[in-house]
Design an enzyme around this catalytic site. Structure first.
Site, PDB file in Angstrom:
ATOM      1  N   ASN A 143       0.829  -1.213   0.000  1.00  0.00           N
ATOM      2  CA  ASN A 143       0.000   0.000   0.000  1.00  0.00           C
ATOM      3  C   ASN A 143       0.868   1.269   0.000  1.00  0.00           C
ATOM      4  OD1 ASN A 143      -2.248   1.617  -0.068  1.00  0.00           O
ATOM      5  ND2 ASN A 143      -2.659   1.480   2.132  1.00  0.00           N
ATOM      6  N   GLN A 178      -4.139  -0.695   4.960  1.00  0.00           N
ATOM      7  CA  GLN A 178      -3.859   0.280   6.013  1.00  0.00           C
ATOM      8  C   GLN A 178      -2.539   0.948   5.660  1.00  0.00           C
ATOM      9  OE1 GLN A 178      -3.859  -1.922   9.682  1.00  0.00           O
ATOM     10  NE2 GLN A 178      -5.962  -2.627   9.395  1.00  0.00           N
ATOM     11  N   SER A 179      -2.066   1.796   6.562  1.00  0.00           N
ATOM     12  CA  SER A 179      -0.836   2.526   6.269  1.00  0.00           C
ATOM     13  C   SER A 179       0.319   1.562   5.959  1.00  0.00           C
ATOM     14  CB  SER A 179      -0.484   3.388   7.480  1.00  0.00           C
ATOM     15  OG  SER A 179       0.783   3.962   7.274  1.00  0.00           O
ATOM     16  N   ARG A 180       0.767   1.584   4.707  1.00  0.00           N
ATOM     17  CA  ARG A 180       1.892   0.751   4.214  1.00  0.00           C
ATOM     18  C   ARG A 180       1.681  -0.724   4.539  1.00  0.00           C
ATOM     19  NH1 ARG A 180       1.406   4.414   2.279  1.00  0.00           N
ATOM     20  NH2 ARG A 180       2.431   6.415   2.541  1.00  0.00           N
ATOM     21  N   TRP A 181       0.424  -1.164   4.451  1.00  0.00           N
ATOM     22  CA  TRP A 181       0.097  -2.573   4.716  1.00  0.00           C
ATOM     23  C   TRP A 181      -1.136  -2.966   3.919  1.00  0.00           C
ATOM     24  CZ3 TRP A 181      -4.381  -4.921   6.417  1.00  0.00           C
ATOM     25  CH2 TRP A 181      -4.267  -6.273   6.775  1.00  0.00           C
TER      26      TRP A 181
END
Ligand SMILES: Cc1cc2nc3c(=O)[nH]c(=O)nc-3n(C[C@H](O)[C@H](O)[C@H](O)COP(=O)(O)OP(=O)(O)OC[C@H]3O[C@@H](n4cnc5c(N)ncnc54)[C@H](O)[C@@H]3O)c2cc1C
Length: 302
Positions: A143, A178-181
């Site tokens: 992400n 989600q944030s960088r996931w």
């Protein structure tokens, strides 16, 4: 090794598949940092069917399998990676199809090419990703994003391959970002569909160019041997925390923090994987000890 090349080594568990598989392929050239050991096996399958046969064989024999995309977010350890590494560089994995207002792109396509295709077609929603290195697969799995937004917000469907080689299309509530996931970290991403908004190509081009200038001004210049160290915590940036903790001048061996943007590590000549790991840990400890914030590494260690 070129896609579809005939340089298969003998004596591998893949010999009867008729697919070129290299043994002990150095991974350093496949990563931005340019360091680290070799992959047990390495392959650039020509199409989805060849990838499925490789995946099935790995599954049957208990050989772990990973994809290397652009290698911009991977630190390979000195010992290397003992399993199979595949690279989706063949044309079958790099197609970009504009179907207004959507774009479908293969996982091996460069993110920058998809961003450009969208802008040229007058499709908004990906232009803020310009300047982020790597492939569609790497961006979607992690992400990737910038201040302007994350790629996941525009993903409407992802074609994935499971460990046994079967193909699934994931969409709607089956996708989580989600944030960088993302929840795509246990599958092979084959292709992705982005849902975009129609807008004037001229306006979009201007916006993309502005973003490109910002991104490039922040990234280390003069070397490709760099990586982003940490995810930004909620409400602040890793860069500012590292600066506040006095991390700007830190180095371990030949790995150093990039002064102008302290969330990057630069691997100097002769740098070892352990230097980079050591630096990431030193910076993390400094931020923890001085500011009480636990940074989460962005870069993935293999
Ligand atoms: C100079 C620089 C600037 C950067 N700027 C940003 C930024 O602004 N924002 C940001 O979010 N990141 C940034 N990054 C980090 C990095 O570019 C992103 O994480 C990028 O999306 C990684 O893509 P890649 O193709 O290089 O993935 P890789 O590094 O090759 O792989 C990363 C992970 O994705 C997995 N993967 C890759 N392809 C697939 C696939 N097809 N199927 C399943 N798994 C796959 C790999 O196995 C690995 O686990 C930056 C890095 C550098 C070096």
């Amino acid at each position: 090794m070129a896609a579809g090349s005939e340089s298969a080594s003998s004596g591998t568990p893949f010999d009867d598949l008729g697919i070129a598989v290299a043994s002990r392929e150095p991974l350093a050239p496949h990563t931005w940092l340019g360091i680290g050991g070799a992959a047990g096996y390495f392959c650039e399958p020509v199409d989805v069917d060849a990838l499925a046969r490789i995946a099935r064989r790995c599954h049957e024999r208990g050989i772990s399998l990973r994809v290397v995309g652009g290698g911009s977010n991977i630190l390979v350890s000195s010992a290397g990676y003992p399993g199979m590494v595949v690279r989706l560089s063949a044309p079958a994995f790099c197609t970009i199809a504009v179907e207004k207002p959507a774009i479908t792109a293969g996982a091996g396509a460069k993110l920058v090419h998809v961003v450009s295709a969208a802008v040229q077609a007058g499709l908004a929603g990906l232009e803020m990703l310009v300047g982020i290195p790597g492939t569609v697969g790497g961006a979607v799995v992690g992400n990737a994003g910038s201040r302007g937004g994350d790629v996941g917000a525009r993903v409407s469907a992802v074609t994935v391959m499971l460990a046994d080689g079967t193909i699934e299309i994931r969409q709607g509530s089956a996708l989580a970002f989600q944030s960088r996931w993302s929840n795509l970290d246990d599958v092979l991403v084959i292709a992705c569909r982005f849902e975009l908004d129609e807008e004037s190509p001229d306006l979009l081009t201007k916006r993309m160019q502005k973003q490109w200038i910002v991104e490039r001004s922040e990234q280390p210049s003069g070397t490709r041997a760099v990586a982003m160290m940490f995810k930004d915590p909620l409400g602040t940036t890793a860069e500012s925390l590292i600066e506040q903790a006095g991390g700007r001048d830190m180095r371990v061996g030949a790995a150093s923090v990039y002064g102008p943007h302290a969330n990057y590590v630069v691997a100097g000549a002769g740098c070892l994987s352990d230097d980079v790991r050591g630096l990431v840990e030193r910076v993390r400890s400094a931020v923890r000890d001085k500011l009480g914030v636990e940074l989460t590494p962005l870069i993935e260690v293999w």
